[in-house]
Design an enzyme around this catalytic site. Structure first.
Site, mmCIF file in Angstrom:
data_model
loop_
_atom_site.group_PDB
_atom_site.id
_atom_site.type_symbol
_atom_site.label_atom_id
_atom_site.label_comp_id
_atom_site.label_asym_id
_atom_site.label_seq_id
_atom_site.Cartn_x
_atom_site.Cartn_y
_atom_site.Cartn_z
ATOM 1 N N ASN A 177 0.803 -1.220 0.000
ATOM 2 C CA ASN A 177 0.000 0.000 0.000
ATOM 3 C C ASN A 177 0.839 1.274 0.000
ATOM 4 O O ASN A 177 0.313 2.365 0.208
ATOM 5 C CB ASN A 177 -0.959 -0.003 1.196
ATOM 6 C CG ASN A 177 -1.793 -1.265 1.254
ATOM 7 O OD1 ASN A 177 -1.634 -2.057 2.177
ATOM 8 N ND2 ASN A 177 -2.634 -1.484 0.258
ATOM 9 N N ILE A 181 1.062 6.816 -0.653
ATOM 10 C CA ILE A 181 0.338 5.916 0.248
ATOM 11 C C ILE A 181 -1.096 5.713 -0.229
ATOM 12 O O ILE A 181 -1.774 6.666 -0.614
ATOM 13 C CB ILE A 181 0.312 6.499 1.678
ATOM 14 C CG1 ILE A 181 1.741 6.695 2.198
ATOM 15 C CG2 ILE A 181 -0.493 5.611 2.622
ATOM 16 C CD1 ILE A 181 1.824 7.631 3.396
ATOM 17 N N CYS A 182 -1.554 4.469 -0.187
ATOM 18 C CA CYS A 182 -2.954 4.153 -0.455
ATOM 19 C C CYS A 182 -3.607 3.782 0.868
ATOM 20 O O CYS A 182 -3.403 2.688 1.387
ATOM 21 C CB CYS A 182 -3.065 2.996 -1.454
ATOM 22 S SG CYS A 182 -4.764 2.499 -1.820
ATOM 23 N N LEU A 183 -4.381 4.715 1.434
ATOM 24 C CA LEU A 183 -5.022 4.506 2.733
ATOM 25 C C LEU A 183 -6.288 5.344 2.780
ATOM 26 O O LEU A 183 -6.226 6.564 2.615
ATOM 27 C CB LEU A 183 -4.075 4.891 3.876
ATOM 28 C CG LEU A 183 -4.613 4.737 5.304
ATOM 29 C CD1 LEU A 183 -4.877 3.273 5.624
ATOM 30 C CD2 LEU A 183 -3.627 5.320 6.315
#
Length: 245
Positions: free
Chosen positions: A81, A89-91
Site C-alpha cells: 500500500n 500511500i494508499c489509505l
C-alpha cells in the site's frame, strides 16, 4: 494561514509531544511553517518493519481539517500500500474516510497500523502486492531486508522470523488495529455524545473547538448520551465559537 488552523496544528503537535506512550513524533520542517511537517514512528512489533524508524512527509492543505493532510513516506519500504519508488500511500483514512475529527496523530497511527495489516487487494504498488499474495515468505524477506537497509532495523539471526505480514497475522490483527484507531477518534469528544458535538461540526467548526466551547460553557456530558440543548446554551456555545464570549 488562518489563526484557527494554526492554533489547531500547534495544539496537535503539542499533544503529540506530550504523549510519550505512542512514540510518535512530529516537527515542522521549518520552525516558522506549520504547513510542512515531518512525522516519525517505529515499525510495529511482530512485522518485518520491527525496529525500523520511518519518516513521513506531511503537508497541511489550506482546507485542513476538512481535507486530509497529504502524507508520503520519506523512508523507503516494501509494502503493497506504499509505492516503493515514490513513497505515495494508499489509505482510505487519508482520502475518502477522512473526517475533521481525525488528527495528524491518528493519521500517523493509521499508517503504523497499515504496516501490520497490509491490503494487497487494494495496492499502491502492484509488484509488492503480487509478491505478498503469491509468496508471503519472500515478501517478508524483502520487506525485512529493506527495513534493515533503509530504516535502520537490526539484523535478525538466521532462522528468526519476523512473525508478521502473513495471511494469518493479518486476520488476527485487523480488528484490534481498527478498534485502536476508532478509540483514538472518539477520544477527541472528551466523553460528550458524538451526535451532539457533530451538530456543531456540521456548521463548520472543528471537534476540538466545539469540545472546548462545551467545557467552557459547562455543558453536562450526560454520560455520553445525546440530548437537545436549551436555546440559551446554544447561544452561549455559538458565541464562544465565534470568539464573542
Amino acid at each position: 494561514m488562518s489563526s484557527n488552523r494554526a492554533r489547531r496544528i500547534a495544539k496537535e503537535i503539542a499533544d503529540i509531544k506530550a504523549d510519550t506512550h505512542s512514540k510518535i513524533s512530529v516537527e515542522p520542517v521549518k520552525d516558522d511553517d506549520l504547513t510542512h511537517l515531518r512525522g516519525q514512528f517505529m515499525g510495529p512489533p511482530d512485522t518485518p518493519y520491527e525496529g525500523g524508524t520511518y519518516f513521513v512527509d506531511i503537508k497541511i492543505p489550506s482546507e485542513y481539517p476538512f481535507r486530509p493532510p497529504v502524507m508520503k513516506f520519506e523512508t523507503k519500504l516494501w509494502h503493497p500500500n506504499v509505492s516503493s519508488q515514490t513513497g505515495a500511500i494508499c489509505l482510505d483514512t487519508l482520502s475518502s474516510q477522512w473526517s475533521p475529527v481525525l488528527t495528524i496523530k491518528s493519521a500517523l497511527i493509521s499508517l503504523q497500523s497499515l504496516l501490520s495489516t497490509p491490503e494487497p487487494k487494494d495496492p499502491q504498488d502492484a509488484e509488492v502486492a503480487g509478491m505478498l499474495i503469491r509468496n508471503p515468505a519472500e515478501f517478508e524477506h524483502v520487506a525485512r531486508d529493506w527495513a534493515v537497509k533503509y530504516a535502520g532495523a537490526p539484523k535478525k539471526e538466521s532462522g528468526e522470523g519476523s512473525g508478521g505480514a502473513t495471511a494469518e497475522s493479518i486476520k488476527k490483527k485487523q480488528q484490534k488495529d481498527r478498534e485502536r484507531v476508532e478509540k483514538d477518534r472518539l477520544a477527541a469528544y472528551h466523553g460528550y455524545s458524538k451526535d451532539l458535538i457533530d451538530r456543531f461540526v456540521d456548521m463548520g467548526f472543528d471537534v476540538p473547538a466545539v469540545v472546548a466551547a462545551f467545557e467552557y460553557v459547562g455543558i453536562d456530558k450526560m454520560d455520553g448520551q445525546d440530548y437537545e440543548l436549551e436555546e440559551a446554551y446554544m447561544g452561549d456555545i455559538t458565541a464562544r465559537l465565534f470568539n464573542e464570549a
